[in-house]
Write a protein that holds these residues in place. Structure first.
Motif, PDB file in Angstrom:
ATOM      1  N   ILE A 137       0.840  -1.206   0.000  1.00  0.00           N
ATOM      2  CA  ILE A 137       0.000   0.000   0.000  1.00  0.00           C
ATOM      3  C   ILE A 137       0.872   1.252   0.000  1.00  0.00           C
ATOM      4  CG2 ILE A 137      -1.672   1.334   1.350  1.00  0.00           C
ATOM      5  CD1 ILE A 137      -2.789  -1.357   2.341  1.00  0.00           C
ATOM      6  N   PHE A 138       1.933   1.231   0.812  1.00  0.00           N
ATOM      7  CA  PHE A 138       2.851   2.375   0.859  1.00  0.00           C
ATOM      8  C   PHE A 138       3.471   2.640  -0.514  1.00  0.00           C
ATOM      9  CE2 PHE A 138       7.501   2.924   0.911  1.00  0.00           C
ATOM     10  CZ  PHE A 138       7.549   4.294   1.121  1.00  0.00           C
ATOM     11  N   ILE A 139       3.890   1.595  -1.207  1.00  0.00           N
ATOM     12  CA  ILE A 139       4.512   1.759  -2.522  1.00  0.00           C
ATOM     13  C   ILE A 139       3.528   2.416  -3.493  1.00  0.00           C
ATOM     14  CG2 ILE A 139       5.420   0.517  -4.529  1.00  0.00           C
ATOM     15  CD1 ILE A 139       6.602  -1.520  -2.571  1.00  0.00           C
ATOM     16  N   ILE A 140       2.279   1.997  -3.441  1.00  0.00           N
ATOM     17  CA  ILE A 140       1.257   2.589  -4.317  1.00  0.00           C
ATOM     18  C   ILE A 140       1.109   4.078  -4.026  1.00  0.00           C
ATOM     19  CG2 ILE A 140      -1.209   2.604  -4.868  1.00  0.00           C
ATOM     20  CD1 ILE A 140      -1.194  -0.432  -4.351  1.00  0.00           C
ATOM     21  N   PHE A 141       1.088   4.435  -2.746  1.00  0.00           N
ATOM     22  CA  PHE A 141       0.922   5.842  -2.367  1.00  0.00           C
ATOM     23  C   PHE A 141       2.111   6.688  -2.783  1.00  0.00           C
ATOM     24  CE2 PHE A 141      -2.133   4.711   1.323  1.00  0.00           C
ATOM     25  CZ  PHE A 141      -3.191   4.687   0.432  1.00  0.00           C
ATOM     26  N   ILE A 142       3.315   6.163  -2.598  1.00  0.00           N
ATOM     27  CA  ILE A 142       4.514   6.948  -2.904  1.00  0.00           C
ATOM     28  C   ILE A 142       4.654   7.152  -4.414  1.00  0.00           C
ATOM     29  CG2 ILE A 142       6.239   5.112  -3.158  1.00  0.00           C
ATOM     30  CD1 ILE A 142       6.678   8.332  -1.102  1.00  0.00           C
ATOM     31  N   SER A 214      13.988   4.510  -3.548  1.00  0.00           N
ATOM     32  CA  SER A 214      13.655   5.552  -2.572  1.00  0.00           C
ATOM     33  C   SER A 214      14.721   6.649  -2.558  1.00  0.00           C
ATOM     34  CB  SER A 214      13.498   4.941  -1.176  1.00  0.00           C
ATOM     35  OG  SER A 214      14.737   4.512  -0.651  1.00  0.00           O
ATOM     36  N   VAL A 215      15.988   6.262  -2.705  1.00  0.00           N
ATOM     37  CA  VAL A 215      17.065   7.258  -2.743  1.00  0.00           C
ATOM     38  C   VAL A 215      16.947   8.121  -3.993  1.00  0.00           C
ATOM     39  CG1 VAL A 215      19.569   7.593  -2.878  1.00  0.00           C
ATOM     40  CG2 VAL A 215      18.629   5.835  -1.359  1.00  0.00           C
ATOM     41  N   ILE A 216      16.748   7.464  -5.146  1.00  0.00           N
ATOM     42  CA  ILE A 216      16.594   8.223  -6.406  1.00  0.00           C
ATOM     43  C   ILE A 216      15.357   9.106  -6.345  1.00  0.00           C
ATOM     44  CG2 ILE A 216      16.177   8.013  -8.882  1.00  0.00           C
ATOM     45  CD1 ILE A 216      17.829   5.459  -8.863  1.00  0.00           C
ATOM     46  N   GLY A 217      14.261   8.566  -5.808  1.00  0.00           N
ATOM     47  CA  GLY A 217      13.027   9.342  -5.712  1.00  0.00           C
ATOM     48  C   GLY A 217      13.191  10.598  -4.880  1.00  0.00           C
ATOM     49  N   CYS A 218      13.901  10.502  -3.759  1.00  0.00           N
ATOM     50  CA  CYS A 218      14.132  11.672  -2.917  1.00  0.00           C
ATOM     51  C   CYS A 218      15.023  12.689  -3.619  1.00  0.00           C
ATOM     52  CB  CYS A 218      14.762  11.247  -1.593  1.00  0.00           C
ATOM     53  SG  CYS A 218      13.633  10.361  -0.496  1.00  0.00           S
ATOM     54  N   GLN A 219      16.009  12.213  -4.370  1.00  0.00           N
ATOM     55  CA  GLN A 219      16.866  13.134  -5.122  1.00  0.00           C
ATOM     56  C   GLN A 219      16.090  13.848  -6.222  1.00  0.00           C
ATOM     57  OE1 GLN A 219      20.775  10.456  -5.400  1.00  0.00           O
ATOM     58  NE2 GLN A 219      21.146  12.572  -6.011  1.00  0.00           N
ATOM     59  N   LEU A 220      15.146  13.140  -6.820  1.00  0.00           N
ATOM     60  CA  LEU A 220      14.355  13.742  -7.888  1.00  0.00           C
ATOM     61  C   LEU A 220      13.295  14.704  -7.355  1.00  0.00           C
ATOM     62  CD1 LEU A 220      13.783  10.637 -10.215  1.00  0.00           C
ATOM     63  CD2 LEU A 220      15.430  12.490 -10.511  1.00  0.00           C
ATOM     64  N   TYR A 221      12.863  14.493  -6.120  1.00  0.00           N
ATOM     65  CA  TYR A 221      11.802  15.329  -5.543  1.00  0.00           C
ATOM     66  C   TYR A 221      12.366  16.595  -4.906  1.00  0.00           C
ATOM     67  CZ  TYR A 221       7.265  16.295  -3.405  1.00  0.00           C
ATOM     68  OH  TYR A 221       6.055  16.863  -3.062  1.00  0.00           O
TER      69      TYR A 221
END
Length: 350
Positions: A137-142, A214-221
């Motif tokens: 569920i968390f993955i879907i939300f993120i 998660s690391v790439i996502g935070c860098q992109l955000y």
């Protein structure tokens, strides 16, 4: 201790232990120290982690703890549990439950661990099954944050200095803290289930992609300057998402993370239990209760912002001694002992 595991259960234990409490903060820690190439650093460290698992699988039979080494690991896991409990309470107070008394949060965490560890070992292990759909569920939300990503944030590649690479790789150790429990539980896996090769690769692929994304996502955000101000970027990303079915998505995730973290604490305590009761001891229930009493009392004295910051700065220093140096030392010592016993047996028989 009587305990039988399938290889799926072994990898579930390892996944929960490695990803539990630290998942919301490890990304910022790596990116702040590592700079723009942080995601490359994490991929490199994930490859090293796979090498660790391969080494563990090859020599796990020689990882036999004596009283001294057993004490060191139990103390290490106790420190991890105490600091994690203090960090959980601090994070809950900051992000969503500032008025909840500390004793309620700590009491809830420790009570669940106490209940699970007073029961059969399988009870603590099966708690991890509950977390799997919640993580889904968390993955879907993120993934809802994908439209807000700035794809140029990770470019140009190759700008991090050697010092940043050293610091980034050092902080990447947070992600895989607890990998040493593989050596504790591996001997309990059913004999007919082979783990070499493909199962190890699949596990590393899953946990590696989970963390690397998660690391790439935070860098992109976030830009590099923004992320320095946000110690828990995953929670902030969820807070920024607008959905119709819940007012604050981050609060919903906090409940998932809390359950996730409680299971992590429970499995670390189970590891202490497995090592401690490898030999028959008197009053086992009393000793388990006493252990949890320590986990209730000590975090109260550590509930300070300064201590929480020190956790982030120093806790990863236990990785190299307890996941690399001590396992190698213990394996070498036990192999030499076995070899000397084999050399002595022919002469004694003659």
């Amino acid at each position: 201790m009587k305990l039988q595991l399938s290889r799926v259960q072994l990898f579930l234990i390892l996944f929960i232990v490695e990803t539990g409490v630290v998942f919301i903060t490890v990304q910022a820690s790596i990116i702040i120290r590592g700079g723009r190439d942080s995601w490359l650093m994490f991929i490199c460290f994930s490859i090293f982690h796979y090498g660790q698992l391969f080494f563990y699988e090859k020599f796990y039979k020689d990882f036999q703890l004596n009283s001294f080494f057993g004490f060191l690991y139990k103390l290490y896991w106790m420190i991890i549990c105490i600091t994690f409990i203090a960090y959980i309470d601090y994070t809950l107070a900051v992000w969503g439950f500032p008025n909840t008394p500390t004793y309620i949060v700590i009491g809830l965490i420790v009570f669940i661990s106490l209940y699970a560890n007073l029961s059969r070992p399988e009870t603590a292990i099966n708690l991890g099954v509950i977390i799997i759909p919640l993580i889904g569920i968390f993955i879907i939300f993120i993934l809802m944050a994908i439209p807000d990503l700035v794809w140029t944030n990770i470019f140009p590649i190759g700008t991090s200095t050697p010092h940043q690479w050293f610091k980034g790789l050092q902080r990447a150790q947070y992600a895989y803290m607890g990998v040493e429990v593989y050596l504790i539980y591996r001997s309990f896996v059913l004999k007919n289930q082979i783990i070499k090769g493909k199962p190890l690769f699949i596990y590393q692929l899953v946990v590696g992609i989970f963390y690397t994304a998660s690391v790439i996502g935070c860098q992109l955000y976030f830009s590099l300057d923004e992320i320095k101000l946000i110690p828990e970027p995953i929670i902030y990303i969820l807070k920024a998402q607008e959905v119709t079915f819940v007012k604050r998505l981050d609060i919903f995730f906090i409940y998932i993370w809390l359950a996730w973290s409680i299971v992590t604490i429970t499995l670390f305590v189970l590891s202490i239990r497995v090592v401690h009761f490898a030999k028959k001891r008197k009053y086992p229930r009393f000793q388990i209760i006493l252990l949890h009493l320590v986990l209730v009392v000590v975090p109260f004295f550590l509930e300070r912002v300064e201590f929480i910051e020190k956790i982030r700065d120093y806790l990863h220093y236990g990785y190299i001694p307890f996941t690399i140096i001590l396992p190698i030392l213990i394996i070498i010592m036990n192999r030499r002992r076995k070899k000397s016993c084999l050399n002595e047996s022919p002469s004694s028989s003659s």
